[in-house]
Write an enzyme that holds these catalytic residues in place. Structure first.
Site, PDB file in Angstrom:
ATOM      1  CE  LYS A   1      24.434 -43.286  59.058  1.00 13.20           C
ATOM      2  NZ  LYS A   1      25.730 -42.587  59.154  1.00 13.20           N
TER       3      LYS A   1
ATOM      4  NE  ARG B   1      16.816 -38.738  29.949  1.00 12.36           N
ATOM      5  CZ  ARG B   1      16.762 -40.055  29.819  1.00 12.36           C
ATOM      6  NH1 ARG B   1      17.272 -40.616  28.765  1.00 12.36           N
ATOM      7  NH2 ARG B   1      16.169 -40.817  30.718  1.00 12.36           N
ATOM      8  CB  THR B   2      19.104 -34.538  35.068  1.00 14.08           C
ATOM      9  OG1 THR B   2      17.902 -34.586  34.304  1.00 14.08           O
ATOM     10  CG2 THR B   2      19.293 -33.149  35.646  1.00 14.08           C
TER      11      THR B   2
ATOM     12  CG  HIS C   1      13.720 -31.079  35.087  1.00 16.38           C
ATOM     13  ND1 HIS C   1      15.033 -30.672  35.270  1.00 16.38           N
ATOM     14  CD2 HIS C   1      13.789 -32.371  34.652  1.00 16.38           C
ATOM     15  CE1 HIS C   1      15.854 -31.670  34.938  1.00 16.38           C
ATOM     16  NE2 HIS C   1      15.121 -32.713  34.572  1.00 16.38           N
TER      17      HIS C   1
HETATM   18  N1   CP Z   1      14.889 -35.588  31.228  1.00 14.85           N
HETATM   19  C1   CP Z   1      15.291 -36.049  32.428  1.00 14.85           C
HETATM   20  O1   CP Z   1      15.171 -35.377  33.469  1.00 14.85           O
HETATM   21  O2   CP Z   1      15.837 -37.292  32.392  1.00 14.85           O
HETATM   22  P1   CP Z   1      16.404 -38.075  33.644  1.00 14.85           P
HETATM   23  O3   CP Z   1      15.251 -38.360  34.570  1.00 14.85           O
HETATM   24  O4   CP Z   1      17.022 -39.328  33.096  1.00 14.85           O
HETATM   25  O5   CP Z   1      17.412 -37.202  34.327  1.00 14.85           O
END
Ligand code: CP
Length: 382
Positions: A81, A52-53, A130
């Site tokens: 590396k 998603r992100t 997040h």
């Molecule tokens: N919600 C979310 O962060 O999904 P992803 O890990 O798929 O990006």
């Protein structure tokens, strides 16, 4: 907000700025038509898996008329590396106008931002934060419920390692929402999150009386977080199963507006500690009268904590939540580009936050940033 830094923590965006971003997201189609990021380049550096992100950021940038450069797998980048994160940040700054970074270390994105010459966006750093997921979550709640102030949101599951939860509870508190936490056993909110809620948002914690929470107390200790602000009510408990039974027991007068479920973050847990009971939500949960208007959210991916049977229910809004990732991230990119150019964005007045952010969190000193397994991360680590 430091215009060079981008967004590392949700605390770096004031309530007004979040509302500006939402106003832009409301007009995402216009941003697309105007090709608001034409000629600009976004680099995506994902040291951890994502669907998603990453894809919603990349889609957002392309819909804004901008371009995307990326490493399909950071294991095939020069990190393999031994290149440091600091050097990678410096070098990629010369190739892009904004960088979107996910890393498995708490604090790694902030450390990279110190070395970058373009804004960095934190797409998830370890079990820490997040912030852009929180923007999507708040936007979704606002679309569904009309406002954030006064909502009661239950956050459930792995509250210890779930970075989406940490950003979300700060933001909910700032917008005057009530928070009920239902942690899986041993996965309670970290102490630093609770302390920040107390220090920054005037929440205070007290033990729940045995009479009030007798069913919960038989399983585990429970804590009641009572805000000092009279308009707020937050309830913190620590329970691990049979959610409905617990919710029927606790705070029976509360109206639950949203239930925010999270998966067990096994990738952040020590081997041998991933078993044990974990809360799940199935259709029977939503049959209860008191949840008839409770929307069910999840940052996704889900594993088995959320029954697919909820997908057909109007209250299961997690796919909508994921879809909002595109307009919200389009809006965020536009907002950051405008900020760099010193443009002010005219804000639509849709609703009033309870009170303003008191500004950014004091940045954690780099010497205190934790690496994997709790090691201290400093520049020399990268
Ligand atoms: N919600 C979310 O962060 O999904 P992803 O890990 O798929 O990006």
């Amino acid at each position: 907000m430091d215009k060079m830094r981008g967004v590392i923590s949700i605390a770096e965006l004031t309530n007004d700025e979040i509302e500006e971003i939402f106003a832009l997201a409301d007009g995402a189609e216009k941003l697309r038509t105007e090709r608001s990021a034409s000629g600009r380049i976004m680099a995506t550096l994902f040291y951890e898996p994502s669907t998603r992100t990453r894809l919603s950021f990349e889609s957002a940038m392309q819909r804004l008329g901008g371009s995307v450069i990326s490493c399909s797998d950071m294991r095939t980048s020069s990190a393999a590396k031994g290149e440091t994160l600091a050097d990678t940040a410096k070098v990629v700054s010369a190739y892009a106008d904004v960088m979107v970074v996910r890393h498995n270390w708490d604090g790694a994105v902030r450390a990279m931002a110190e070395h970058a010459d373009v804004p960095l966006i934190n797409a998830g750093d370890g079990g820490h934060e997040h912030p852009t997921q929180t923007l999507c979550d708040l936007y979704t709640l606002r679309q569904e419920k009309g406002q954030l102030k006064g909502l009661t949101v239950v956050v459930c599951g792995d509250l210890k390692n779930g970075r989406t939860i940490h950003s979300l509870v700060f933001a909910l508190a700032r917008f005057g929402a009530n928070v009920v936490t239902l942690a899986a056993n041993g996965m309670e909110l970290p102490q630093y999150v609770i302390e920040r809620l107390e220090l920054e948002y005037d929440y205070s914690m007290a033990p729940v009386s045995t009479d009030d929470l007798s069913a919960v107390m038989t399983e585990t200790d429970a804590l009641y977080l009572t805000p000092k602000q009279p308009h707020q009510l937050a309830l913190f408990t620590q329970v691990d199963e049979v959610i409905q039974g617990h919710l029927n027991t606790i705070a029976s007068g509360l109206r639950y507006d949203a239930f925010y479920m999270t998966r067990k973050q096994k990738e952040r847990m020590k081997e041998g500690t991933t078993n044990g009971s974990y809360p799940t939500i199935g259709p029977e949960f939503l049959r209860a009268k008191r949840f008839q208007d409770t929307v069910v959210m999840h940052p996704l991916p889900r594993v088995d904590e959320l029954s697919p049977e909820l997908d057909k229910d109007r209250r299961g809004i997690y796919f909508k939540q994921a879809a909002y990732g595109v307009p919200v991230r389009m809006a965020l990119l536009k907002f950051l580009f405008d900020r760099r150019e010193g443009k002010a964005i005219k804000r639509k007045k849709k609703f009033s936050p309870v009170y303003q952010s008191r500004g950014a969190w004091t940045p954690v000193p780099q010497s205190k940033l934790r690496g994997p397994k709790g090691a201290v991360v400093d520049e020399s680590t990268f």
